[in-house]
Structures are given as C-alpha cells and as structure tokens.
Write an enzyme that holds these catalytic residues in place. Structure first.
Site, PDB file in Angstrom:
ATOM      1  N   ARG A  87       7.691   2.210  -1.815  1.00  0.00           N
ATOM      2  CA  ARG A  87       6.949   2.763  -2.961  1.00  0.00           C
ATOM      3  C   ARG A  87       6.157   1.682  -3.692  1.00  0.00           C
ATOM      4  O   ARG A  87       5.423   1.985  -4.625  1.00  0.00           O
ATOM      5  CB  ARG A  87       7.921   3.456  -3.927  1.00  0.00           C
ATOM      6  CG  ARG A  87       8.604   4.672  -3.332  1.00  0.00           C
ATOM      7  CD  ARG A  87       9.777   5.124  -4.176  1.00  0.00           C
ATOM      8  NE  ARG A  87       9.357   5.649  -5.444  1.00  0.00           N
ATOM      9  CZ  ARG A  87       9.016   6.936  -5.653  1.00  0.00           C
ATOM     10  NH1 ARG A  87       9.030   7.778  -4.643  1.00  0.00           N
ATOM     11  NH2 ARG A  87       8.650   7.375  -6.830  1.00  0.00           N
ATOM     12  N   TRP A 121       7.377  -0.973 -10.480  1.00  0.00           N
ATOM     13  CA  TRP A 121       5.950  -1.220 -10.198  1.00  0.00           C
ATOM     14  C   TRP A 121       5.293  -1.252 -11.570  1.00  0.00           C
ATOM     15  O   TRP A 121       5.175  -0.226 -12.241  1.00  0.00           O
ATOM     16  CB  TRP A 121       5.401  -0.082  -9.325  1.00  0.00           C
ATOM     17  CG  TRP A 121       4.071  -0.351  -8.713  1.00  0.00           C
ATOM     18  CD1 TRP A 121       3.807  -1.200  -7.694  1.00  0.00           C
ATOM     19  CD2 TRP A 121       2.810   0.227  -9.073  1.00  0.00           C
ATOM     20  NE1 TRP A 121       2.476  -1.187  -7.375  1.00  0.00           N
ATOM     21  CE2 TRP A 121       1.826  -0.337  -8.203  1.00  0.00           C
ATOM     22  CE3 TRP A 121       2.403   1.138 -10.014  1.00  0.00           C
ATOM     23  CZ2 TRP A 121       0.482   0.004  -8.278  1.00  0.00           C
ATOM     24  CZ3 TRP A 121       1.053   1.474 -10.079  1.00  0.00           C
ATOM     25  CH2 TRP A 121       0.123   0.915  -9.228  1.00  0.00           C
ATOM     26  N   ASN A 154      11.049   5.974 -14.365  1.00  0.00           N
ATOM     27  CA  ASN A 154       9.785   5.954 -13.627  1.00  0.00           C
ATOM     28  C   ASN A 154       8.834   6.845 -14.413  1.00  0.00           C
ATOM     29  O   ASN A 154       9.225   7.904 -14.887  1.00  0.00           O
ATOM     30  CB  ASN A 154       9.990   6.500 -12.204  1.00  0.00           C
ATOM     31  CG  ASN A 154       8.725   6.387 -11.378  1.00  0.00           C
ATOM     32  OD1 ASN A 154       7.774   5.706 -11.789  1.00  0.00           O
ATOM     33  ND2 ASN A 154       8.690   7.044 -10.234  1.00  0.00           N
ATOM     34  N   GLY A 155       7.589   6.386 -14.606  1.00  0.00           N
ATOM     35  CA  GLY A 155       6.625   7.190 -15.363  1.00  0.00           C
ATOM     36  C   GLY A 155       6.019   6.345 -16.469  1.00  0.00           C
ATOM     37  O   GLY A 155       6.143   5.128 -16.486  1.00  0.00           O
ATOM     38  N   LYS A 207      -8.408   2.889   6.276  1.00  0.00           N
ATOM     39  CA  LYS A 207      -7.259   2.302   6.982  1.00  0.00           C
ATOM     40  C   LYS A 207      -7.435   0.800   7.101  1.00  0.00           C
ATOM     41  O   LYS A 207      -6.545   0.025   6.795  1.00  0.00           O
ATOM     42  CB  LYS A 207      -7.111   2.919   8.379  1.00  0.00           C
ATOM     43  CG  LYS A 207      -6.559   4.319   8.413  1.00  0.00           C
ATOM     44  CD  LYS A 207      -5.087   4.429   8.110  1.00  0.00           C
ATOM     45  CE  LYS A 207      -4.727   4.732   6.718  1.00  0.00           C
ATOM     46  NZ  LYS A 207      -5.136   5.795   5.911  1.00  0.00           N
ATOM     47  N   GLU A 217      -7.416  -1.099   3.615  1.00  0.00           N
ATOM     48  CA  GLU A 217      -6.189  -1.076   2.792  1.00  0.00           C
ATOM     49  C   GLU A 217      -5.053  -1.881   3.428  1.00  0.00           C
ATOM     50  O   GLU A 217      -4.152  -2.326   2.723  1.00  0.00           O
ATOM     51  CB  GLU A 217      -5.744   0.340   2.479  1.00  0.00           C
ATOM     52  CG  GLU A 217      -5.148   1.128   3.624  1.00  0.00           C
ATOM     53  CD  GLU A 217      -4.621   2.486   3.145  1.00  0.00           C
ATOM     54  OE1 GLU A 217      -4.054   2.585   2.047  1.00  0.00           O
ATOM     55  OE2 GLU A 217      -4.792   3.453   3.892  1.00  0.00           O
ATOM     56  N   HIS A 220     -31.298   4.710   5.169  1.00  0.00           N
ATOM     57  CA  HIS A 220     -31.533   4.801   3.713  1.00  0.00           C
ATOM     58  C   HIS A 220     -30.891   3.635   2.967  1.00  0.00           C
ATOM     59  O   HIS A 220     -30.595   3.742   1.777  1.00  0.00           O
ATOM     60  CB  HIS A 220     -31.006   6.144   3.195  1.00  0.00           C
ATOM     61  CG  HIS A 220     -31.676   7.313   3.836  1.00  0.00           C
ATOM     62  ND1 HIS A 220     -32.973   7.695   3.554  1.00  0.00           N
ATOM     63  CD2 HIS A 220     -31.252   8.133   4.819  1.00  0.00           C
ATOM     64  CE1 HIS A 220     -33.307   8.727   4.311  1.00  0.00           C
ATOM     65  NE2 HIS A 220     -32.287   9.022   5.090  1.00  0.00           N
ATOM     66  N   LYS A 272       2.878   3.813  -2.302  1.00  0.00           N
ATOM     67  CA  LYS A 272       2.839   4.942  -1.371  1.00  0.00           C
ATOM     68  C   LYS A 272       2.449   6.224  -2.089  1.00  0.00           C
ATOM     69  O   LYS A 272       1.715   7.042  -1.569  1.00  0.00           O
ATOM     70  CB  LYS A 272       4.214   5.132  -0.704  1.00  0.00           C
ATOM     71  CG  LYS A 272       4.256   6.301   0.279  1.00  0.00           C
ATOM     72  CD  LYS A 272       3.270   6.120   1.408  1.00  0.00           C
ATOM     73  CE  LYS A 272       3.160   7.341   2.296  1.00  0.00           C
ATOM     74  NZ  LYS A 272       2.037   7.245   3.262  1.00  0.00           N
TER      75      LYS A 272
HETATM   76  C1  AGP Z   1      -3.848   6.486   2.347  1.00  0.00           C
HETATM   77  O1  AGP Z   1      -3.678   5.562   3.422  1.00  0.00           O
HETATM   78  C2  AGP Z   1      -3.559   5.874   1.010  1.00  0.00           C
HETATM   79  N1  AGP Z   1      -2.251   5.338   0.983  1.00  0.00           N
HETATM   80  C3  AGP Z   1      -3.908   6.756  -0.162  1.00  0.00           C
HETATM   81  O2  AGP Z   1      -5.308   6.904  -0.162  1.00  0.00           O
HETATM   82  C4  AGP Z   1      -3.276   8.177  -0.199  1.00  0.00           C
HETATM   83  O3  AGP Z   1      -3.845   8.974   0.810  1.00  0.00           O
HETATM   84  C5  AGP Z   1      -3.606   8.801  -1.564  1.00  0.00           C
HETATM   85  O4  AGP Z   1      -3.003   8.026  -2.561  1.00  0.00           O
HETATM   86  C6  AGP Z   1      -3.142  10.253  -1.679  1.00  0.00           C
HETATM   87  O5  AGP Z   1      -1.742  10.326  -1.561  1.00  0.00           O
HETATM   88  P1  AGP Z   1      -1.057  11.778  -1.383  1.00  0.00           P
HETATM   89  O6  AGP Z   1      -1.579  12.342  -0.093  1.00  0.00           O
HETATM   90  O7  AGP Z   1       0.409  11.509  -1.373  1.00  0.00           O
HETATM   91  O8  AGP Z   1      -1.492  12.616  -2.548  1.00  0.00           O
END
Ligand code: AGP
Length: 610
Positions: free
Chosen positions: A27, A74, A98-99, A487, A490, A506, A605
C-alpha cells in the site's frame, strides 16, 4: 496508503502484527509501528522507513501480549519520522488511523488551548486527545470514541486500544476501508484482506459510519445511532499463497502471468457461447428484463482504470451505439456533469477505495444516476455504494502497477458491450455466439503471447538507456498506448507518453530524434495503412520503432527495428492482447534498472486520499 492491523486472541500479538504489516507493504508507506497490551501495560515500538527498521527494534525488546495494533504510515500530515509514526498514544488511549481529518488545524488549536500536549505533527494524534478528554467524563470507551468522532470532519478507519480494557479493540470507519477477520478464539481487523488471510478467510467489511467492538471470541457492529447490526460474513477464496509471489521475482510479474486465468475466471459463469447466453449479475435489476433504459453512459475512473474505460467507449459506441463519456474522476467530482436519471454511470476501480472515484460516484448518485461499478474487491466501498457491481475476478493485485486488473476490466467491459448491443438489437444471436466463442479463446491467446516474454525482454534491455519513449496507436488501441506509457513511467521512472498516432504531426513529432524509441501498436484494421505512414514519418527522422502487430504481418515486421507478434483474434478484442507486451516491456526495463517494481517511489496501490 496507510495499512492497519489489529489482533486479539491466543497468539503472540507482535508476530501477527508484523506478519500482517508485511502483507500490507504494497500500500506504500514511510514508517511503521506496533502497540501491544500485556499485564504490565502498553508497550510500543515505532520506526521510520521500511518494516525491517521496526523489526530490528523489536528484536532488541519484543513486546509480549495477546492483543495489539499495528500500522504502516503513508504521510499525509507531518513528515515521515518515528515521532509521526503510528500508533499514537495519550495516557491509556492508543490509536492507529488511515484517512485524513480535514478540520485537524482547528481541533488541534482547541485542544492545545485546553492544555493538551502534542508530540507529533499528525492529524491522528487529535483522536487520542479527543478520546482521552472524553474518558475523563465517562469510563465508556465506545461512547467516548463516538463523541470524539462527532467533532471530526474527514475520513478515517480507526482502531483504538484502551489500556484499562485489555480484552477489547474498538473500531470506527468512515471513508477509508476497514475489514474484520473472524478466526477461532481470535479476531483481527485490517485495512485490506491480504493481511488477514494467514488466520482466516471469513471477513466482514465495515460500512461508513459504523463502529465495532472486537474481543477474541466476539464482534459487535453498531451503526451511528448505537444500534447493533447483523452483517453477512464474506468467505474469501484468496489463499495466503495467492498473495505471495508464487516463485516470481515480483508481484507484478506474477500478476502479468496470471492474466490467462484471470480472464477465464472473469468469464466464468457469465458466458455460454454454444447457446449465446450472457449472464451478468445485477444487470437485469438495473436495466430491466430487456431494452436499455438509459440515454447515455458516463464512465468514471482514474489511471489505468480510466484507460480501460476509454477502450470501453470505443467498444460500446461501435457495437451498441450508446453515447459514452469517459471521465477522470478527479475532474468529474468538481465539474457539474450533465447527468441524471437518464444516465448509467460506470465507475471502474480495482481497489474500490480510490477517493476520487468514490467521490465522483457519490456525486453521480446525488444526481439520480444509476451506478453499475466494475470492481475487483468484494465488499469494497465502491461496491457498497453502487446499485450493482460486476466484479473482475483478478484476485489480490499486490503490485502497485495495475496489470491483471486492467485486462480483467477490459473483459467485463466487453461483456457489458455485448449485453448492451444485444439489448439494443444491434447484435444477432449468431453474431453474439461468434463473439462469445472468440472471447473464450482469449486466455489461450494470452498464454501464447506470454511465451514471447524472452523476446520482449531482449528488446526492452536493448533500450534501457533511452531517456524517453513514445507510444502511438489509433482507435481502441490508443488507450492501450496510454496504458503502456503509464506502466513504463510509473515503474522505471523514465518519461514516456502515449499519443493518438494521427496527432504526431500536430506537435509530438518534434520529439523524434536519432534513436528515440517509438512503440507502435499496429493491428490489421481500417486504420492500418494510416499508422504505417506514421511509422514511415518517425523512421525517416531516426526513430527506433518497436511494432506490435499481427503475427502474420511480414510486411510490418520487415519495416521496423523490433517486432512483437500478437495471435490472431477478432479485431475488437485485440486491445486485451496488446496490453500484455507493453506490461512486460515496462517490467523488463524497470527490473533491469533495479527500481522498486512492486512499490515504486511516491506511489500507493490505492489512493484513498485526495
Ligand atoms: C495503475 O498502474 C496505477 N497504479 C494507478 O493509475 C491506478 O490505476 C489508479 O490509482 C486507479 O486505482 P483503482 O483502479 O484502484 O481505482
């Protein structure tokens, strides 16, 4: 996002807490800590950095006891540090959270005025002081927590341990996920299911506004008015092994190789090609027995899920002729979208906890739209908010970079497309049977495609020194080009950008110089000639072209520097296949660079805060 674990039972709590936090590492976090209650009182250990730092501390003096709470943080308020790591404690009140407390500044000021001493910069410590203050007036911990929560605005999943009540854990949930795990003479609570799987597969997700009291033999869930609720227990089939790496170097690679099975399981029980039957749970309740009662569809999502939505738009508009908008949830939630009772809103989310997507979904519901979610987590906040949910059966996706969930989302979107086309009278029974027969072959095509991993690895490693990459495509493959770029950037931290190939002239073609890698998706369809000329344009300016195309396309393979073959299938289904070489391409470049593939820097995540 933050990870929470709580335990009460017959085992050494420290062992369970550390094990649980390990399963929540994906996470994303910057510090960690645990608190354990034993005969002598509360023992806490916290450390900045990865879990190993916390374990090193525990090795010196292991907290002993059968009840405890743990947390991976985090940072949202307060820099990553031991001082700001959870758990936080005031007197006998110990909290993990968390939050985000949105009114934390005013509450902090009020509490300091009352003489409270803050030891951290976190918003979480405010809960400790609020609950501790309430406990000066009553010895009812549950009521004190409720009173404290009344003062707070924001989102929280909260676990409270009170030193004077060694047999209990108090839980509260609003906007951030929290799941109870029911064991034998032991109970657990966590932010996410993988942390529970070594101890139980029987889980109960908490809903917003609910409080719970956990002992080792019981759990009680109350609504905001203190009324006791009975809840369905979900039996999760994910085993701990599923959440392990299964012999692969990274979760991400394991999950790329799981895709044939994921598509199989996502199709399972939903298609009968021979009879042309399509069974999408919950759809009849939403659409009625036949026809389609909505004038438009609004897809809302973030990141990879948004890319899946863009592919879905092409499919639905082409086959079902229903207008589709695809909206970034973070924009949609602050716009004033023209939706209402005539709109079907389809939020797409792997985690079902993405704050922007949840907020956009709540906005859609406030405008009386109906909501059909596509989600990967049973009982997630999004699933519980939507009128119906079509689950992707991708299993736990641990790698921060989404792979198998993307292909599973496309699979569900294709089934929705077929269902709508059928209901709109745009798809004959024979055509439906053909489509279902084709989509059932996708798992074997994916298996075949994965056999070219070594070839893709070779191409990727030859390009590891490139400083930026372009991905170009047309039609339903353009969103796949965007996904390939996401991909790569990131997980390898290299700049990459996806373009509609027709857009090159363009502006973006100015980026082309000697040796710049351009990845081109080249299915044999109505725009095939067009993208071939785009390839000529960039080649003429020195680009290094990696083409992904039809396995039988010899012309193409001779025109480019590198070629990756895709098994033959119905054109509309090829986005499902083209995604996989791009996932592997990104993986091998990142792995070669030695970045943290499963937990890339700065990323989480599930983005459960704004
Ligand atoms: C995708 O590789 C990323 N980790 C990120 O863009 C992810 O798709 C986005 O945060 C949406 O997450 P979700 O599908 O759990 O809503």
């Amino acid at each position: 996002m933050c990870g929470i674990i709580g335990y009460i039972g017959h085992r050494e709590a420290t062992d369970v807490l550390i094990d649980g936090l390990k399963r929540l590492e994906y996470r994303g976090y910057d510090s960690a800590g645990i608190a354990v209650l034993n005969g002598r009182g509360i023992e806490m250990e916290r450390a900045e950095g990865k879990l190993a730092a916390l374990q090193a501390k525990i090795k010196k003096s292991k907290p002993h006891g059968k009840i405890g709470i743990g947390h991976t943080r985090w940072a949202t308020h307060g820099v990553p540090s031991e001082r700001n790591a959870h758990p936080h404690r005031v007197g006998d009140v110990v909290v993990v959270h968390n939050g985000i407390i949105e009114n934390h500044a005013e509450l902090r000021k009020q509490l300091i005025k009352k003489g409270c001493q803050f030891r951290s910069e976190t918003d979480t410590e405010i809960f400790c002081h609020l609950i501790h203050s309430e406990l000066k007036k009553t010895d009812d911990v549950g009521k004190s927590i409720q009173k404290a929560l009344e003062k707070v605005r924001g989102s929280y999943s909260l676990v409270v341990l009170y030193g004077k009540e060694p047999g209990k854990l108090y839980l509260a949930k609003l906007g951030s996920p929290l799941v109870v795990g029911l064991g034998k003479k032991e109970n657990l609570v966590a932010s996410d299911i993988p942390a529970l799987l070594s101890y139980t597969r029987n889980v109960v997700p908490l809903e917003d506004g609910e409080l719970a009291l956990l002992t080792k033999n019981s759990f009680k869930i109350l609504n905001g008015n203190g009324k006791s609720l009975s809840k369905r227990v979900n039996h999760i089939t994910w085993t701990p092994l599923m959440a392990e790496k299964g012999g692969f170097k990274h979760f991400m690679l394991k999950e790329i190789y799981e895709q044939p099975r994921v598509v199989e399981e996502t199709l399972m029980g939903r298609i009968q090609p021979d009879s042309g039957r399509l069974i999408l749970e919950g759809v009849n309740k939403l659409f009625g027995k036949k026809g389609f009662p909505f004038k438009q569809i609004a897809i809302i999502a973030c990141g990879t899920s948004w890319h899946a939505g863009l592919v879905g738009k092409y499919w639905i508009e082409k086959l079902a002729r229903v207008p589709v908008s695809v909206n970034l949830a973070s924009e949609f939630r602050y716009a004033d979208p023209m939706i209402g009772r005539d709109t079907l809103v389809i939020p797409i989310s792997q985690s079902g906890e993405t704050a922007d997507t949840l907020a956009a979904t709540h906005l859609a519901k406030s405008k009386k739209a109906k909501v059909l979610a596509i989600c990967n987590v049973l009982g997630s906040s999004l699933a519980r908010t939507s009128d119906a949910t079509l689950y992707t059966h991708a299993g736990p996706e641990i790698g921060v970079a989404s792979t198998k969930a993307f292909v599973a989302q496309l699979t569900v979107l294709y089934l929705i497309t077929l269902e709508l086309a059928k209901r709109q009278g745009k798809l004959s029974k024979e055509a439906l049977i053909t489509q279902l027969t084709e989509i059932r072959k996708i798992p074997q095509h994916l298996t075949k495609l994965l056999k070219s991993a070594a070839h893709i690895k070779e191409i990727a490693e030859s390009l590891v020194n490139a400083s930026h990459f372009l991905f170009i495509a047309r039609g339903p493959h353009f969103p796949v080009a965007l996904e390939g770029a996401l991909k790569l950037k990131e997980i390898s931290y290299v700049h990459a950008e996806g373009f509609a190939a027709g857009e090159l002239k363009h502006g973006p073609i100015a980026l082309i110089d000697e040796g710049v890698p351009v990845v081109a998706l080249v299915p044999k369809n109505e725009t095939y000639e067009k993208i071939l000329s785009n390839i000529e344009e960039v080649k003429a300016r020195g680009a290094h072209v990696i083409a992904i195309g039809d396995a039988t396309d010899r012309d193409l393979s001779e025109k480019v520097d590198d070629f990756i073959a895709i098994p033959k299938t119905d054109y509309l289904l090829t986005p499902l296949l083209y995604a996989v070489p791009l996932q592997l391409f990104a993986y091998y470049i990142a792995d070669h660079k030695g970045t943290d593939v499963d937990q890339p820097r700065n990323l989480a995540k599930s983005v459960t805060v704004e």
